[in-house]
Design an enzyme around this catalytic site. Structure first.
Site, mmCIF file in Angstrom:
data_model
loop_
_atom_site.group_PDB
_atom_site.id
_atom_site.type_symbol
_atom_site.label_atom_id
_atom_site.label_comp_id
_atom_site.label_asym_id
_atom_site.label_seq_id
_atom_site.Cartn_x
_atom_site.Cartn_y
_atom_site.Cartn_z
ATOM 1 N N ASP A 63 0.932 -1.190 -0.160
ATOM 2 C CA ASP A 63 -0.036 0.016 0.170
ATOM 3 C C ASP A 63 1.278 1.090 0.095
ATOM 4 O O ASP A 63 2.067 1.025 0.137
ATOM 5 C CB ASP A 63 -1.103 0.050 1.221
ATOM 6 N N ASN A 128 -7.633 -2.122 14.107
ATOM 7 C CA ASN A 128 -8.907 -2.298 13.919
ATOM 8 C C ASN A 128 -9.042 -3.676 13.143
ATOM 9 O O ASN A 128 -10.180 -3.798 12.356
ATOM 10 C CB ASN A 128 -9.640 -1.237 13.399
ATOM 11 N N HIS A 130 -7.105 -4.092 10.193
ATOM 12 C CA HIS A 130 -7.082 -4.013 8.929
ATOM 13 C C HIS A 130 -5.751 -4.669 8.477
ATOM 14 O O HIS A 130 -4.826 -4.820 9.358
ATOM 15 C CB HIS A 130 -6.854 -2.428 8.307
ATOM 16 N N GLU A 135 -9.717 -1.549 5.243
ATOM 17 C CA GLU A 135 -10.314 -1.014 6.382
ATOM 18 C C GLU A 135 -11.551 -1.971 6.725
ATOM 19 O O GLU A 135 -11.970 -2.593 5.895
ATOM 20 C CB GLU A 135 -10.723 0.359 6.638
HETATM 21 C C1 GLP Z 1 -0.438 0.712 8.713
HETATM 22 C C2 GLP Z 1 -0.207 -0.138 7.454
HETATM 23 C C3 GLP Z 1 -0.313 -1.477 7.594
HETATM 24 C C4 GLP Z 1 0.167 -2.123 8.982
HETATM 25 C C5 GLP Z 1 -0.372 -1.668 9.990
HETATM 26 C C6 GLP Z 1 0.227 -1.826 11.295
HETATM 27 O O1 GLP Z 1 -1.634 1.548 8.713
HETATM 28 N N1 GLP Z 1 -0.819 0.071 6.194
HETATM 29 O O2 GLP Z 1 0.226 -2.345 6.688
HETATM 30 O O3 GLP Z 1 0.278 -3.403 9.083
HETATM 31 O O4 GLP Z 1 -0.601 -0.134 9.926
HETATM 32 O O5 GLP Z 1 1.238 -0.817 11.655
HETATM 33 P P1 GLP Z 1 2.457 -0.871 12.874
HETATM 34 O O6 GLP Z 1 3.161 -2.022 12.452
HETATM 35 O O7 GLP Z 1 3.354 0.396 12.896
HETATM 36 O O8 GLP Z 1 1.781 -1.234 14.007
#
Ligand code: GLP
Length: 242
Positions: A63, A128, A130, A135
């Protein structure tokens, strides 16, 4: 599904690295699906320091924030360069173009995925539930698309920006259908902030309200979580999948 619970983030990163190392050296992996966020940082550091050679392989990221230039320090292009690609260049590396039009990005990305089906997809998880930027409410058969970020995602990700207003409101992401096509998926989560999401993803009903719950239907899923993220999992699950 196989579930590994580690003492901490460091051990978890090592387990994922060892798995990737073996698959890349011995199992002909050509195409790696990569994730951003703080969760995979330790794995990228180990990969960067390893003797692995990616010069004949392809990396494809999940993404990107819409509207951020590649050079923006919070873009996922920048993140990947910073944490892995400057040390280990791939033959080809793809991250959705945050400044491209939706039509162009979607078409480009689906073409790339068709040409380079993903052998191993790394995933973190949002608070959440995702995955990528899919989402709650995203259809399970979704392909690469543009999303409006959920309020809790903006809230969780504001720590990387100067203030909340700077967090982009939209992003491009591979869809849940696209992610599920990977041959193997490795889901990682560390820290108690992820405990509820991991419980719902692995033990709850498979529902679009928890996007990661679709992973229960993948037949080659490795989950690596630390004790804190595993806090809400039942003894039955811990035994069944270890
Ligand atoms: C972001 C990314 C995800 C990631 C998530 C968790 O929004 N788009 O791919 O897994 O958040 O992030 P973190 O690893 O910093 O907790």
């Amino acid at each position: 599904m196989k579930l590994v619970v580690t003492k901490n983030r460091k051990e978890g990163s090592q387990i994922v690295f060892d798995f990737l190392y073996d698959q890349i050296k011995n199992n002909g992996v050509q195409s790696l699906g990569l994730a951003t966020g703080s969760t995979p940082e330790g794995v990228y550091q180990l990969l960067a320091e390893s003797d692995l050679d990616f010069s004949d392989k392809v990396s494809i990221n999940l993404d990107e924030y819409q509207g951020l230039e590649d050079e923006h320090p919070q873009s996922y292009h920048y993140f990947m360069k910073e944490h892995l690609l400057q040390y280990k260049p791939f033959k080809e590396s793809y991250v959705p173009d945050g400044t491209g039009s939706e039509e162009k990005v979607v078409k480009e990305y689906e073409d790339i995925l068709e040409k380079h089906p993903i052998n191993i997809q790394l995933l973190g998880i949002g608070v959440n539930g995702h995955i990528g930027f899919n989402e709650p409410g995203t259809p399970f058969d979704s392909r690469t698309h543009r999303v409006r970020l959920a309020e809790e995602t903006i809230e969780a990700n504001k720590r990387f920006f100067d203030n909340k207003e700077e967090v982009p409101k939209c992003a491009y992401t591979m869809g849940l259908g696209t992610i599920m096509e990977a041959d193997q998926i490795v889901l990682m989560a560390f820290g108690e902030g992820k405990a509820e999401a991991i419980h719902k993803a692995l033990e709850g009903p498979v529902t679009t309200e928890v996007p990661a719950s679709i992973l229960q239907r993948h037949n080659n899923l490795l989950v690596v979580v630390d004790e804190e993220a595993a806090r809400d999992l039942s003894q039955e699950t811990l035994k069944k999948y270890r």
